[in-house]
Design a protein around this motif. Structure first.
Motif, PDB file in Angstrom:
ATOM      1  N   GLU A 190      -0.744   1.648   1.734  1.00 59.09           N
ATOM      2  CA  GLU A 190      -0.661   2.582   0.604  1.00 59.09           C
ATOM      3  C   GLU A 190      -1.052   3.992   1.006  1.00 59.09           C
ATOM      4  OE1 GLU A 190      -3.193   0.866  -2.351  1.00 59.09           O
ATOM      5  OE2 GLU A 190      -1.871  -0.850  -2.685  1.00 59.09           O
ATOM      6  N   LYS A 191      -1.774   4.133   2.103  1.00 63.17           N
ATOM      7  CA  LYS A 191      -2.273   5.469   2.513  1.00 63.17           C
ATOM      8  C   LYS A 191      -1.222   6.274   3.214  1.00 63.17           C
ATOM      9  CE  LYS A 191      -7.049   4.111   2.714  1.00 63.17           C
ATOM     10  NZ  LYS A 191      -8.236   3.960   3.490  1.00 63.17           N
ATOM     11  N   THR A 198      -3.927  -2.054   1.480  1.00 67.83           N
ATOM     12  CA  THR A 198      -4.543  -0.749   1.184  1.00 67.83           C
ATOM     13  C   THR A 198      -4.209   0.263   2.278  1.00 67.83           C
ATOM     14  OG1 THR A 198      -6.684  -1.204   2.247  1.00 67.83           O
ATOM     15  CG2 THR A 198      -6.459  -1.784  -0.084  1.00 67.83           C
TER      16      THR A 198
END
Length: 116
Positions: A115-116, A112
């Motif tokens: 993905e940022k 996650t």
């Protein structure tokens, strides 16, 4: 019991030796209480006053933990402004048979971030 945790007798003896050594350490709890970062808390949200300046955080608890209770995990997660992740595991989430449960959660959290 040891077999249920996936730890060999040799490893268990080594861990117990480490714990025995650690028991000689002392902590001045009064002094520690004066220095705890939790004194700098936004009382409305129970978060660190500097939570917006912190790097991403992952707070992990274990469902079968007899050392750190759920309330401690939740309080820590609130302090860091994140939701706690509870892993199906005893306290030492990376040392027993269920180590993969922790590894999967950490991997997903890292993904996650990527993905940022």
């Amino acid at each position: 019991v040891v077999e249920n945790w996936g730890i060999s007798e040799e490893d268990l003896e080594r861990y117990q030796g480490n714990f025995k050594r650690d028991t000689v350490a002392t902590i001045n709890l009064r002094d520690l209480a004066k220095q705890l970062p939790s004194l700098n808390v936004d009382k409305q949200y129970d978060q660190a006053l500097f939570v917006d300046k912190l790097p991403p955080a992952l707070v992990v608890g274990a469902t079968d933990d007899f050392i750190v209770d759920n309330a401690g995990v939740i309080e820590t997660a609130k302090y860091f402004g994140v939701e706690p992740v509870m892993i199906d595991s005893p306290h030492d989430v990376m040392l027993g048979k269920k180590f993969e449960n922790a590894a999967i959660e950490i991997k997903e959290w890292l993904e996650t971030l990527a993905e940022k």
